[in-house]
Design a protein around this motif. Sequence first.
Motif: not given
Length: 239
Positions: A121-139
């Motif tokens: 909603r507020y204009g972020v261009e790139e968002y990265y979410l990392y779960d270190p327990d599962k080694n799972d990266l989403s973007g």
Amino acid sequence: MYQVQSPAQPEVIYPDSDGKPMSDNTKQFRWIVVIQQNLEWLFAKEPNVFVAGDLLWYPVEGNNKIRNAPDVMVAFGRPKEDRGSYQQWKEENIAPQVVFEILSPGNTLTEMNKKQVFYDRYGVEEYYLYDPDKNDLSGWLRSGGSETVAPWAHRLDVIDSIDNWTSPRLGIRFDVSGEELQIYRPDGERFATYVEISQRLEQERQRAEQAEQRAEQAEQRAARLAERLRAAGIDPEAF
């Protein structure tokens, strides 16, 4: 004629803290620090790239309830200055273009969904979410469109192939092929922890000391040889 004065609007206070801890465990904290510090290092020579960790971001003036504190955020076009919070209307209305969140067991799906909606909603261009327990990266990457349409009119779209993905804004590359996420600078240097950087500096210091010792020893051997030559009646400067 008597005029009724409108009551003065109370000043809105924007707290610097939301009362929540920066992290829930050591693993989450370590990743926050690694990403924030390496990005700070990457853009150290860029005076108008602001990098922060766990800083409250207020996007709307006059409303201190609309806020979020990304684990790491990067704002291009804003100076490197200390801030108690990121109040967007005081920052030429520039929203942080890139944010990172590091998952911990305490994070709920509802909480993370709300954060994604906020960033969208507020204009972020790139968002990265990392779960270190599962080694799972989403973007997520904000979709492009006509230049006549405001950037925030486009939505954050999921990045389908995140492995070896290079951030358009940051120029860093993500590698999730191993046991844990590896992030590489544009020059190919891997993001390192403070301990790794300290060890590297210590090794370089030891190598420099060893080189200096070898130079001193070589100089001493040359001086002894010169003395022997003089003792034998030979001028060492003649060679």
